[in-house]
Design a protein around this motif. Structure first.
Motif, PDB file in Angstrom:
ATOM      1  N   LYS A  21       0.811  -1.209   0.000  1.00 44.69           N
ATOM      2  CA  LYS A  21       0.000   0.000   0.000  1.00 44.69           C
ATOM      3  C   LYS A  21       0.836   1.246   0.000  1.00 44.69           C
ATOM      4  O   LYS A  21       0.480   2.249  -0.609  1.00 44.69           O
ATOM      5  N   SER A  22       1.988   1.147   0.700  1.00 45.90           N
ATOM      6  CA  SER A  22       2.850   2.328   0.748  1.00 45.90           C
ATOM      7  C   SER A  22       3.591   2.512  -0.559  1.00 45.90           C
ATOM      8  O   SER A  22       3.948   3.631  -0.923  1.00 45.90           O
ATOM      9  N   MET A  23       3.854   1.355  -1.268  1.00 49.44           N
ATOM     10  CA  MET A  23       4.618   1.459  -2.524  1.00 49.44           C
ATOM     11  C   MET A  23       3.732   1.844  -3.704  1.00 49.44           C
ATOM     12  O   MET A  23       4.174   2.513  -4.624  1.00 49.44           O
ATOM     13  N   LEU A  24       2.460   1.381  -3.694  1.00 54.38           N
ATOM     14  CA  LEU A  24       1.580   1.615  -4.852  1.00 54.38           C
ATOM     15  C   LEU A  24       0.833   2.934  -4.686  1.00 54.38           C
ATOM     16  O   LEU A  24       0.088   3.126  -3.732  1.00 54.38           O
ATOM     17  N   ASP A  25       1.029   3.803  -5.628  1.00 52.14           N
ATOM     18  CA  ASP A  25       0.302   5.064  -5.688  1.00 52.14           C
ATOM     19  C   ASP A  25      -0.928   4.854  -6.574  1.00 52.14           C
ATOM     20  O   ASP A  25      -0.797   4.499  -7.743  1.00 52.14           O
ATOM     21  N   PRO A  26      -2.163   5.042  -6.060  1.00 53.33           N
ATOM     22  CA  PRO A  26      -3.358   4.830  -6.883  1.00 53.33           C
ATOM     23  C   PRO A  26      -3.339   5.620  -8.179  1.00 53.33           C
ATOM     24  O   PRO A  26      -3.741   5.113  -9.228  1.00 53.33           O
ATOM     25  N   ASP A  27      -2.844   6.853  -8.122  1.00 56.11           N
ATOM     26  CA  ASP A  27      -2.800   7.649  -9.352  1.00 56.11           C
ATOM     27  C   ASP A  27      -1.827   7.047 -10.343  1.00 56.11           C
ATOM     28  O   ASP A  27      -2.078   7.021 -11.556  1.00 56.11           O
ATOM     29  N   ALA A  28      -0.684   6.540  -9.830  1.00 55.15           N
ATOM     30  CA  ALA A  28       0.291   5.914 -10.725  1.00 55.15           C
ATOM     31  C   ALA A  28      -0.279   4.640 -11.331  1.00 55.15           C
ATOM     32  O   ALA A  28      -0.099   4.347 -12.513  1.00 55.15           O
ATOM     33  N   LEU A  29      -0.985   3.848 -10.481  1.00 57.14           N
ATOM     34  CA  LEU A  29      -1.581   2.615 -10.988  1.00 57.14           C
ATOM     35  C   LEU A  29      -2.656   2.916 -12.028  1.00 57.14           C
ATOM     36  O   LEU A  29      -2.791   2.217 -13.033  1.00 57.14           O
ATOM     37  N   ARG A  30      -3.434   3.965 -11.798  1.00 56.17           N
ATOM     38  CA  ARG A  30      -4.458   4.379 -12.776  1.00 56.17           C
ATOM     39  C   ARG A  30      -3.808   4.743 -14.096  1.00 56.17           C
ATOM     40  O   ARG A  30      -4.281   4.351 -15.183  1.00 56.17           O
ATOM     41  N   THR A  31      -2.695   5.511 -14.030  1.00 62.71           N
ATOM     42  CA  THR A  31      -1.989   5.897 -15.255  1.00 62.71           C
ATOM     43  C   THR A  31      -1.491   4.659 -15.993  1.00 62.71           C
ATOM     44  O   THR A  31      -1.602   4.559 -17.232  1.00 62.71           O
ATOM     45  N   LYS A  32      -0.923   3.710 -15.257  1.00 57.96           N
ATOM     46  CA  LYS A  32      -0.414   2.485 -15.874  1.00 57.96           C
ATOM     47  C   LYS A  32      -1.553   1.682 -16.523  1.00 57.96           C
ATOM     48  O   LYS A  32      -1.427   1.152 -17.630  1.00 57.96           O
ATOM     49  N   ALA A  33      -2.684   1.602 -15.820  1.00 54.43           N
ATOM     50  CA  ALA A  33      -3.818   0.837 -16.344  1.00 54.43           C
ATOM     51  C   ALA A  33      -4.358   1.460 -17.631  1.00 54.43           C
ATOM     52  O   ALA A  33      -4.637   0.758 -18.619  1.00 54.43           O
ATOM     53  N   ILE A  34      -4.530   2.786 -17.622  1.00 53.16           N
ATOM     54  CA  ILE A  34      -5.046   3.463 -18.818  1.00 53.16           C
ATOM     55  C   ILE A  34      -4.100   3.260 -19.990  1.00 53.16           C
ATOM     56  O   ILE A  34      -4.522   2.915 -21.113  1.00 53.16           O
ATOM     57  N   ALA A  35      -2.819   3.471 -19.777  1.00 56.83           N
ATOM     58  CA  ALA A  35      -1.845   3.326 -20.858  1.00 56.83           C
ATOM     59  C   ALA A  35      -1.819   1.898 -21.387  1.00 56.83           C
ATOM     60  O   ALA A  35      -1.722   1.662 -22.598  1.00 56.83           O
ATOM     61  N   ALA A  36      -1.897   0.922 -20.467  1.00 52.64           N
ATOM     62  CA  ALA A  36      -1.849  -0.476 -20.886  1.00 52.64           C
ATOM     63  C   ALA A  36      -3.080  -0.844 -21.707  1.00 52.64           C
ATOM     64  O   ALA A  36      -2.979  -1.503 -22.752  1.00 52.64           O
ATOM     65  N   ILE A  37      -4.252  -0.426 -21.249  1.00 53.57           N
ATOM     66  CA  ILE A  37      -5.483  -0.764 -21.976  1.00 53.57           C
ATOM     67  C   ILE A  37      -5.508  -0.090 -23.342  1.00 53.57           C
ATOM     68  O   ILE A  37      -5.907  -0.683 -24.353  1.00 53.57           O
ATOM     69  N   GLU A  38      -5.095   1.161 -23.417  1.00 52.61           N
ATOM     70  CA  GLU A  38      -5.083   1.862 -24.699  1.00 52.61           C
ATOM     71  C   GLU A  38      -4.121   1.205 -25.673  1.00 52.61           C
ATOM     72  O   GLU A  38      -4.403   1.109 -26.879  1.00 52.61           O
ATOM     73  N   LYS A  39      -2.997   0.725 -25.168  1.00 46.32           N
ATOM     74  CA  LYS A  39      -2.049   0.046 -26.042  1.00 46.32           C
ATOM     75  C   LYS A  39      -2.619  -1.281 -26.531  1.00 46.32           C
ATOM     76  O   LYS A  39      -2.452  -1.660 -27.692  1.00 46.32           O
TER      77      LYS A  39
END
Length: 825
Positions: A30-48
Motif C-alpha cells: 500500500k505504501s509502494m503503490l500510488d493509486p494515481d500511478a496505478l491508474r496511469t499504468k492501467a489506462i496506458a496499458a489498456i489503450e495500447k
C-alpha cells in the motif's frame, strides 16, 4: 509427546510469522503503490492493448482482506466512424488484483464486476465490428510526463473472470440485418484469458427472456485469425411465461467477425418459430409450430473472398402446423418434413395440409443436398433433378424431370375434379399436361404438347419464351393455341358488380383520370400469339371459327384479325395501340364486337345502367397518356346496341325525374332493345340516336355528352304504354352523368308537346322504335332481333289512364309515372 509439542510450537510460530509478514507486505504494497500511478499504468496499458481511448475516474486501492481496486465512471471509446462516443460505459468497476503479477508489470484482475454497464455493438455490412480491437493503432493519452507514459505503456492488463449484472446491450448488425436491444440480467465469464472460457448469460426484453451457456476457445479480441476456434453453446428462449425454444450450437469458427470459415452442428426445437422474432427484430418468419431441426452447416466460400456461403452437409427438419398464407394465399400445412442425411443424398420432402379449405398431400424428392444448394446459389444455372407429387381434394399435380442447367426438361401432368377460379368460376373434370424444355441456362423456354381438357374448355398448342428474344433484348412470347371449345361465360364467373349508387361515375379500374396509364409495359415485352376457337360461348350466344392474332413489338400492339361467326351476326374488328413514342395512340375499327355491358361501362367509367351483351360497331382514334387525355382527343363514330337485356330502374329514373324513379323502382327492368349512336370530336359526343324500349316505357331522343366533363344536354321523349294507352312528353336533361337534371322541354313557342294516345292498334302508340334504333346503332351491320313482340295499344278508354280503381294494378303505377313526367297533376 515432546516431539508433538515441539511440532505444534514450530507450526504456530510459522503461522504467526506468516501473518506478520503478510501484514507487513500489505502495508508495504500500500505504501509502494500510488493509486494515481496505478491508474496511469492501467489506462496506458489498456489503450495500447485495444487501440481505443479509455476513461477512468478516481482509483481506490484496498489491501484487506485481499488486494482490490475500484474505479468510478469507466468508458472505452467506440471504433473510428462508430455511431457512439463510447462503446462501453459503466458507473463503477471493482476487481481483485493479483499481487505477484504486479512484479511482472501486469495488472491481473480477477472477479471483475461492472455496475450498470451500457454496451453498444456495431458491425458494418463489410464485417467491420466495433468489438474487434486493434493494438497497432493505439491512441495515446496525453500526460505531462512523456517518459512516465512510455514506461506505463509497458504494462498490460489481464482479466481472469468477469461478473456483470443489469447491463443494457444494444446492437446494429448491418451484415445480417439484425438490430435490437436487451437487458442482460447477468453475465458470468470465467477463465477469460484461458484456453476454454466459460459463459453464463441471462437476459430479457419486452417480449421474452433467454439464457446462454457454454464455452468457446481462447478469446482474442485483437485478431481474426482463429483457425479451428471451438464453440459449444446452448441457448433457451421463453415468452409469455412459457419456454418457446432451445438451440445447441457446437463446432468451430475461423472468423466470427466476418461469419467465415465455420463448421457448425445445430440441434434445436422451437415451439413457435414466429416467437423468435421477439428476440431478433427485423426477421419475417413463417408461423410454424413445433419445429425441430438438426443440421450441419459449413461455410462454402473461399477464405479470400468477402462474405460467406452457408452450405448444408446434412439436414433433418420436422414441423407441426405451418401457416404458409404469406407465400400462397389460403395455404396451411399440418406438417412438413425435409430430410437429407448427407451432402450427396437426395432431399426428401413430405407434407400435408389444406389450400382454400381443401386437403393436400405433397411427397417427392429433389436432387442431392449439394445439387439443391448449387441450383439455389446459381439461380438454377446448375441443374436440379426433381420428382414431386401433389394430390388432394382439388386434384393432382405431378412434376418430374430436371430444372435449370443448360437444358432442363420437365413433364407436368395435372387433374382436377373441380378447380376454383377467381370471380367464383370453376373448371370441372380438368386434365392437363405439357412438356417444358429450358435451354441456354434459362434464356429460352418451350412449352410443347400443351393439352387441356375440361367441361369448360378444350385446347392444344405450344408456347415459346425467349428471355432476350424481343426488340432491344426484351422478352418475347410466341406460340399458338387451338381450342375445340371455350365456355367464356363459365370461365369468367360472376363478373357483375353491384354498385351502391348505380348512377355513380367512377374512373376506369378505380384509377384517377389523371393517373398515367401503364403504356410503358408494352415496351417491356414482345409477343406473337395466335388463338383459334372452333366453338365459343360468350354472353349467352354461341360463336364458331373464332380467330385472333396478337402481335406486340417495340411498344406497338396489334390485334388483327378479331373475328367469329355468330347467330345473326359476324364479329370482326382490329385494334392498335402504339406506345413506341412519348404520346401513345389508340385506334380501332370495329365491324361488330360483342362485350359484356358491365365490363364496358366500368372501363368507360359509367354507371351500371344496362346488363347483357352489347354489340359495338364504329371507328375510334385517340392519343394520350391518361384517361382524361384519351377522352379529350377521341374522334370517330361509335354505336352500341343490345336486345333482350335489362335496364336499371334506378338509373333510368335518374334521367326521367325523382317521381318517375319512384314509380319505376330501383331494380332491373326487362329491356326489349337499346341503341345509341354517336360521333366524337372536340371533347363531345354528339348523340344522334337514343332508343330504349321496355314493356311499359319507350324512350327516344338525341343530344350531346361531354367526353371529359360528362355534361349532359339530352332531348328525350319518354312514352308510357299501359293497358293500351300511350302518353308522351318531351324532356330536356342537363346536369352530368352522375347528377342528371331532367325537366319538361318546351318548343319554340314555349308550349309543351304532350302526346296522349288512346286505343287503336294502328295508332302511333303501336309504332315499334326498335328496328330504326338498332339499324342506326349498328351502322347497318347484322345483329339479333328482340325475342318479344313490341307492346301494342288495345282500346281501353281514358278511364284506365286516369286511374280508375277497377282498372288493372298496372294502371295505378302508370298514373304515378305520368305524374312523375309532369303529364298528370
Amino acid at each position: 509427546m515432546a516431539q508433538n509439542g515441539n511440532a505444534r510450537r514450530i507450526l504456530l510460530g510459522s503461522v504467526a510469522a506468516l501473518v506478520v509478514i503478510a501484514g507487513g507486505a500489505g502495508l508495504a504494497v500500500k505504501s509502494m503503490l500510488d493509486p494515481d500511478a496505478l491508474r496511469t499504468k492501467a489506462i496506458a496499458a489498456i489503450e495500447k492493448q485495444t487501440g481505443r481511448k479509455v476513461r477512468m475516474g478516481g482509483l481506490e486501492l484496498h489491501v484487506f482482506p485481499t488486494l482490490s481496486l475500484s474505479v468510478s465512471d469507466v468508458g472505452l471509446s467506440d471504433m473510428a466512424g462508430g455511431a457512439y462516443t463510447d462503446m462501453v460505459t459503466a458507473e463503477k468497476l471493482q476487481a481483485s488484483v493479483g499481487l505477484m503479477a504486479l512484479l511482472h508489470h501486469e495488472i491481473r484482475l480477477e472477479d471483475l464486476k461492472l455496475v450498470h454497464p451500457v454496451v453498444h455493438l456495431e458491425r458494418t455490412d463489410k464485417g467491420m465490428a466495433n468489438w474487434r480491437l486493434s493494438p497497432t493503432g493505439a491512441q495515446a493519452t496525453a500526460t505531462a510526463d512523456t517518459k512516465t507514459t512510455q514506461a506505463a505503456s509497458d504494462w498490460k492488463v489481464q482479466i481472469g473472470s468477469i461478473r456483470i449484472s443489469n447491463a443494457d446491450l444494444d446492437w446494429d448488425d448491418q451484415m445480417s440485418g439484425s438490430r435490437g436491444k436487451v437487458v442482460l440480467d447477468h453475465i458470468n465469464l470465467s477463465d477469460v484469458d484461458g484456453a476454454k472460457p466459460e459463459i453464463d448469460v441471462a437476459g430479457h426484453n419486452d417480449s421474452g427472456s433467454f439464457t446462454l451457456a457454454g464455452h468457446t476457445g481462447a478469446i482474442n479480441l485483437t485478431s481474426t485469425a482463429r483457425a479451428g476456434w471451438p464453440v459449444a453453446l446452448q441457448a433457451a428462449f421463453r415468452a409469455g411465461g412459457q419456454q418457446v425454444g432451445q438451440l445447441a450450437v457446437d463446432g468451430t469458427v475461423a472468423d466470427p467477425d466476418h461469419m467465415k470459415g465455420y463448421n457448425i452442428r445445430l440441434d434445436g426445437n422451437i415451439a413457435s418459430l414466429k416467437a423468435i422474432e421477439a428476440f431478433v427484430p427485423g426477421l419475417s418468419l413463417p408461423d410454424a409450430q413445433r419445429l425441430s431441426i438438426k443440421a450441419n452447416v459449413v461455410d462454402g466460400s473461399a477464405a479470400d473472398k468477402e462474405g460467406s456461403t452457408p452450405l448444408l452437409n446434412s439436414l433433418h427438419l420436422d414441423t407441426g402446423a405451418v401457416d404458409a398464407g404469406q407465400y400462397l394465399s389460403g395455404l396451411t400445412l399440418q406438417g412438413l418434413s425435409v430430410d437429407a442425411p448427407g451432402p450427396k443424398d437426395a432431399v426428401t420432402i413430405r407434407s400435408q395440409g389444406t389450400w382454400q379449405g381443401q386437403g393436400l398431400k405433397l411427397s417427392g424428392t429433389l436432387g442431392s443436398l449439394q445439387q439443391v444448394e448449387q441450383a439455389a446459389l446459381s439461380h438454377l444455372a446448375d441443374p436440379l433433378p426433381l420428382s414431386l407429387d401433389l394430390s388432394g381434394d382439388p386434384g393432382s399435380l405431378r412434376v418430374a424431370g430436371t430444372l435449370g442447367g443448360s437444358r432442363a426438361v420437365v413433364n407436368v401432368n395435372a387433374t382436377a375434379g373441380k378447380l376454383p377460379l377467381p370471380n367464383g368460376a370453376v373448371i370441372d373434370h380438368l386434365e392437363a399436361s405439357t412438356h417444358l424444355v429450358s435451354e441456354d441456362n434459362g434464356a429460352h423456354f418451350q412449352l410443347s404438347d400443351i393439352a387441356l381438357k375440361s367441361t369448360q374448355v378444350s385446347l392444344k398448342g405450344a408456347l415459346d419464351l425467349s428471355v432476350h428474344g424481343g426488340h432491344a433484348g426484351v422478352p418475347l412470347v410466341s406460340g399458338a393455341l387451338d381450342a375445340s371449345w371455350v365456355n367464356a361465360d363459365a370461365l369468367m364467373g360472376n363478373t357483375t358488380t353491384t354498385r351502391a349508387d348505380a348512377n355513380t361515375v367512377a374512373p376506369a379500374n378505380g384509377k384517377s383520370s389523371d393517373e398515367t396509364l401503364p403504356f410503358d409495359r408494352l415496351r417491356k415485352l414482345d409477343a406473337d400469339l395466335r388463338l383459334t376457337v372452333a366453338q365459343l360461348e360468350f354472353e349467352g350466344d354461341e360463336y364458331h371459327n373464332a380467330l385472333t392474332h396478337i402481335s406486340l413489338r417495340n411498344g406497338l400492339l396489334k390485334v388483327d384479325p378479331l373475328q367469329a361467326e355468330g347467330t345473326g351476326r359476324r364479329l370482326s374488328g382490329q385494334f392498335e395501340v402504339n406506345a413506341s413514342g412519348s404520346v401513345p395512340t389508340v385506334s380501332g375499327t370495329i365491324g361488330t364486337l360483342v362485350l359484356p355491358a358491365t365490363w364496358l361501362e366500368s372501363k368507360a367509367g359509367l354507371s351500371n345502367m344496362v346488363q347483357g351483351a352489347l354489340q359495338v360497331v364504329g371507328e375510334v382514334h385517340t392519343q394520350g397518356n391518361t384517361a382524361t387525355e384519351l377522352r379529350t382527343a377521341m374522334t370517330g363514330h361509335l354505336g352500341v346496341s343490345m336486345v333482350n337485356g335489362t335496364v336499371s330502374g334506378s338509373a333510368l329514373g335518374e334521367l326521367l325525374g325523382d317521381a318517375a324513379r319512384g314509380a319505376l323502382g330501383s331494380g332491373p327492368i326487362a329491356l326489349r332493345c337499346f341503341g345509341l349512336h354517336m360521333s366524337m370530336a372536340d371533347k363531345k359526343a354528339n348523340v344522334d340516336t337514343i332508343g330504349v324500349q321496355t314493356n311499359a316505357l319507350t324512350v327516344t331522343g338525341k343530344g350531346t355528352v361531354g367526353m371529359v366533363s360528362h355534361d349532359l344536354d339530352l332531348h328525350l321523349v319518354p312514352q308510357v304504354m299501359i293497358s293500351g294507352t300511350g302518353a308522351s312528353v318531351p324532356l330536356r336533361v342537363g346536369g352530368t352523368l352522375s347528377a342528371p337534371r331532367p325537366k319538361m322541354d318546351g318548343g319554340a313557342d314555349g308550349r309543351y308537346a304532350i302526346g296522349l294516345l288512346l286505343g287503336g292498334s294502328d295508332s302511333k302508340a303501336a309504332v315499334d322504335p326498335c328496328p330504326a334504333t338498332l339499324k342506326a346503332a349498328r351502322e347497318g351491320q347484322a345483329g339479333p332481333e328482340p325475342t318479344t313482340a313490341a307492346p301494342k295499344a288495345k282500346s281501353s278508354g281514358a278511364a284506365g289512364l286516369l286511374g280508375n280503381s277497377k282498372s288493372s294494378p298496372d294502371v295505378k303505377k302508370a298514373a304515378g309515372l305520368l305524374k312523375g313526367l309532369g303529364i298528370l297533376k
